[in-house]
Design a protein around this motif. Structure first.
Motif, PDB file in Angstrom:
ATOM      1  N   GLN A  37      -3.639  12.093 -14.851  1.00  0.00           N
ATOM      2  CA  GLN A  37      -3.309  11.393 -13.619  1.00  0.00           C
ATOM      3  C   GLN A  37      -1.806  11.445 -13.402  1.00  0.00           C
ATOM      4  O   GLN A  37      -1.023  11.383 -14.347  1.00  0.00           O
ATOM      5  CB  GLN A  37      -3.785   9.948 -13.700  1.00  0.00           C
ATOM      6  N   ARG A  38      -1.411  11.546 -12.123  1.00  0.00           N
ATOM      7  CA  ARG A  38       0.003  11.580 -11.774  1.00  0.00           C
ATOM      8  C   ARG A  38       0.199  10.901 -10.427  1.00  0.00           C
ATOM      9  O   ARG A  38      -0.773  10.565  -9.748  1.00  0.00           O
ATOM     10  CB  ARG A  38       0.509  13.024 -11.707  1.00  0.00           C
ATOM     11  N   LYS A  39       1.454  10.671 -10.053  1.00  0.00           N
ATOM     12  CA  LYS A  39       1.773  10.090  -8.754  1.00  0.00           C
ATOM     13  C   LYS A  39       2.304  11.193  -7.833  1.00  0.00           C
ATOM     14  O   LYS A  39       3.085  12.049  -8.258  1.00  0.00           O
ATOM     15  CB  LYS A  39       2.835   8.994  -8.904  1.00  0.00           C
ATOM     16  N   VAL A  40       1.890  11.131  -6.566  1.00  0.00           N
ATOM     17  CA  VAL A  40       2.333  12.100  -5.568  1.00  0.00           C
ATOM     18  C   VAL A  40       2.701  11.346  -4.293  1.00  0.00           C
ATOM     19  O   VAL A  40       2.006  10.384  -3.915  1.00  0.00           O
ATOM     20  CB  VAL A  40       1.239  13.143  -5.263  1.00  0.00           C
ATOM     21  N   ARG A  71      -3.200  -5.057  -5.008  1.00  0.00           N
ATOM     22  CA  ARG A  71      -3.565  -4.499  -6.311  1.00  0.00           C
ATOM     23  C   ARG A  71      -3.146  -3.053  -6.500  1.00  0.00           C
ATOM     24  O   ARG A  71      -3.297  -2.505  -7.589  1.00  0.00           O
ATOM     25  CB  ARG A  71      -5.087  -4.603  -6.506  1.00  0.00           C
ATOM     26  N   GLY A  72      -2.677  -2.399  -5.445  1.00  0.00           N
ATOM     27  CA  GLY A  72      -2.375  -0.985  -5.530  1.00  0.00           C
ATOM     28  C   GLY A  72      -3.646  -0.157  -5.395  1.00  0.00           C
ATOM     29  O   GLY A  72      -4.730  -0.675  -5.161  1.00  0.00           O
ATOM     30  N   TRP A  98      -6.233   7.247   0.893  1.00  0.00           N
ATOM     31  CA  TRP A  98      -4.934   7.800   1.291  1.00  0.00           C
ATOM     32  C   TRP A  98      -4.489   7.202   2.634  1.00  0.00           C
ATOM     33  O   TRP A  98      -3.328   6.805   2.792  1.00  0.00           O
ATOM     34  CB  TRP A  98      -5.049   9.323   1.381  1.00  0.00           C
ATOM     35  N   ARG A  99      -5.412   7.118   3.578  1.00  0.00           N
ATOM     36  CA  ARG A  99      -5.072   6.551   4.887  1.00  0.00           C
ATOM     37  C   ARG A  99      -4.697   5.076   4.758  1.00  0.00           C
ATOM     38  O   ARG A  99      -3.727   4.606   5.366  1.00  0.00           O
ATOM     39  CB  ARG A  99      -6.250   6.715   5.851  1.00  0.00           C
ATOM     40  N   ALA A 100      -5.476   4.337   3.965  1.00  0.00           N
ATOM     41  CA  ALA A 100      -5.203   2.909   3.791  1.00  0.00           C
ATOM     42  C   ALA A 100      -3.903   2.680   3.045  1.00  0.00           C
ATOM     43  O   ALA A 100      -3.157   1.735   3.342  1.00  0.00           O
ATOM     44  CB  ALA A 100      -6.365   2.251   3.047  1.00  0.00           C
ATOM     45  N   GLU A 108       3.837   6.405  -2.701  1.00  0.00           N
ATOM     46  CA  GLU A 108       3.158   7.290  -3.639  1.00  0.00           C
ATOM     47  C   GLU A 108       1.757   6.757  -3.924  1.00  0.00           C
ATOM     48  O   GLU A 108       1.502   5.560  -3.807  1.00  0.00           O
ATOM     49  CB  GLU A 108       3.927   7.395  -4.957  1.00  0.00           C
ATOM     50  N   VAL A 109       0.881   7.667  -4.312  1.00  0.00           N
ATOM     51  CA  VAL A 109      -0.478   7.287  -4.701  1.00  0.00           C
ATOM     52  C   VAL A 109      -0.861   8.041  -5.968  1.00  0.00           C
ATOM     53  O   VAL A 109      -0.363   9.148  -6.220  1.00  0.00           O
ATOM     54  CB  VAL A 109      -1.495   7.614  -3.583  1.00  0.00           C
TER      55      VAL A 109
END
Length: 298
Positions: A37-40, A71-72, A98-100, A108-109
């Protein structure tokens, strides 16, 4: 197609990536599946053009955005590298999140990056939405039709791959035979999938669809309207009384039972004399051969 050992059903491999997770579970699932897992940054993600889901409820997006603010993004978005655009990714599963996330103001998500082809990308998009009941019946049918049209799946193969019954697949695909205006009503949630299936049996489905919206007709009431309409070849003649609405309903029930048992679309025609015929529809030579094997033929 390859056998099950070479091509497992989607549900097993995809569950680790897009299943319902509790807190902390996404990271473990990603490690188990062999994907880190990573952040983009949100601006480096692109919607999946193959996603069968075209309509996103504004209130639901607002509700999810409010949850994300607190909560992220608990569940990572599944993506694949976008060819020819370094550092940019196409969403395979998770466009709604992604939209929310953007509405919630996130920069980042969390994502997991997978290496898959166009066919598998479409499979994942359909499976995620179908498992979560996020697709309306027309979007679901369109997704199935695209998999069959672009990637040459038979109904039997697709049903097994997605964990759906063949009768469910056949009945869902039949909804694409409805006029575009009625399909739009299903997409807009003006009428249900049950209404839409019942409309397949009426002579003027658009007129009855308008009554459903205006009068609030139930699915059973629409089925009764269909049963009351005499077939074109059912004109009373001496020695041949008109079939009753109950008789028509019984035939439709028989079609449903046979369709579920065989996994194919079935039509039953009956005469007052007791004679009749049963027609089983297949869409390819492969489906014909599979039907013959099911019936014990050569």
């Amino acid at each position: 197609m390859a056998d099950d050992t070479a091509r497992p059903r989607l549900g097993r491999g995809l569950a680790a990536l897009i299943g319902d997770f509790s807190d902390g579970a996404p990271e473990e699932a990603a490690r188990t599946a062999g994907h880190a897992q990573r952040k983009v940054a949100v601006e480096f993600l692109r919607p999946n053009p193959r996603n069968p889901r075209r309509r996103f409820s504004e209130p639901e997006l607002d509700e999810l955005a409010a949850s994300i603010r607190q909560r992220g993004v608990i569940q990572p978005i599944v993506v694949r590298a976008l060819s020819g655009v370094p550092g940019t990714f196409e969403i395979v599963a998770g466009e709604r999140r992604w939209r929310a996330a953007q509405r919630a103001g996130l920069n980042e998500v969390p994502v997991v990056v997978v290496e898959i082809d166009d066919r598998t990308s479409l499979e994942y998009a359909i499976l995620e939405n179908v498992q979560r009941a996020d697709l309306n019946a027309i979007e679901e049918a369109s997704g199935y039709e695209r998999l069959m049209g672009e990637f040459k799946y038979t109904q039997a193969e697709l049903a097994d791959l997605l964990g759906k019954s063949r009768s469910h697949l056949a009945n869902t695909l039949r909804l694409l035979q409805l006029p575009p205006g009625i399909q739009d009503r299903v997409i807009a949630s003006e009428i249900t999938a049950g209404h839409a299936r019942a409309l397949l049996s009426v002579r003027d489905p658009e007129a009855v669809a308008r009554r459903i919206v205006a009068e609030g007709l139930s699915v059973r009431e629409v089925e009764a309207l269909a049963a009351a309409e005499a077939p074109q070849d059912d004109t009373p003649r001496p020695g041949r009384p008109r079939r009753s609405a109950e008789g028509d309903a019984a035939l439709r029930s028989l079609e449903d039972v046979l369709g579920r048992a065989l996994g194919y679309s079935v039509a039953v025609k009956a005469k007052a004399s007791g004679e009749g015929e049963i027609r089983i529809r297949y869409t390819s030579a492969e489906e014909r051969d599979a039907l013959c094997r099911k019936l014990g033929g050569a």
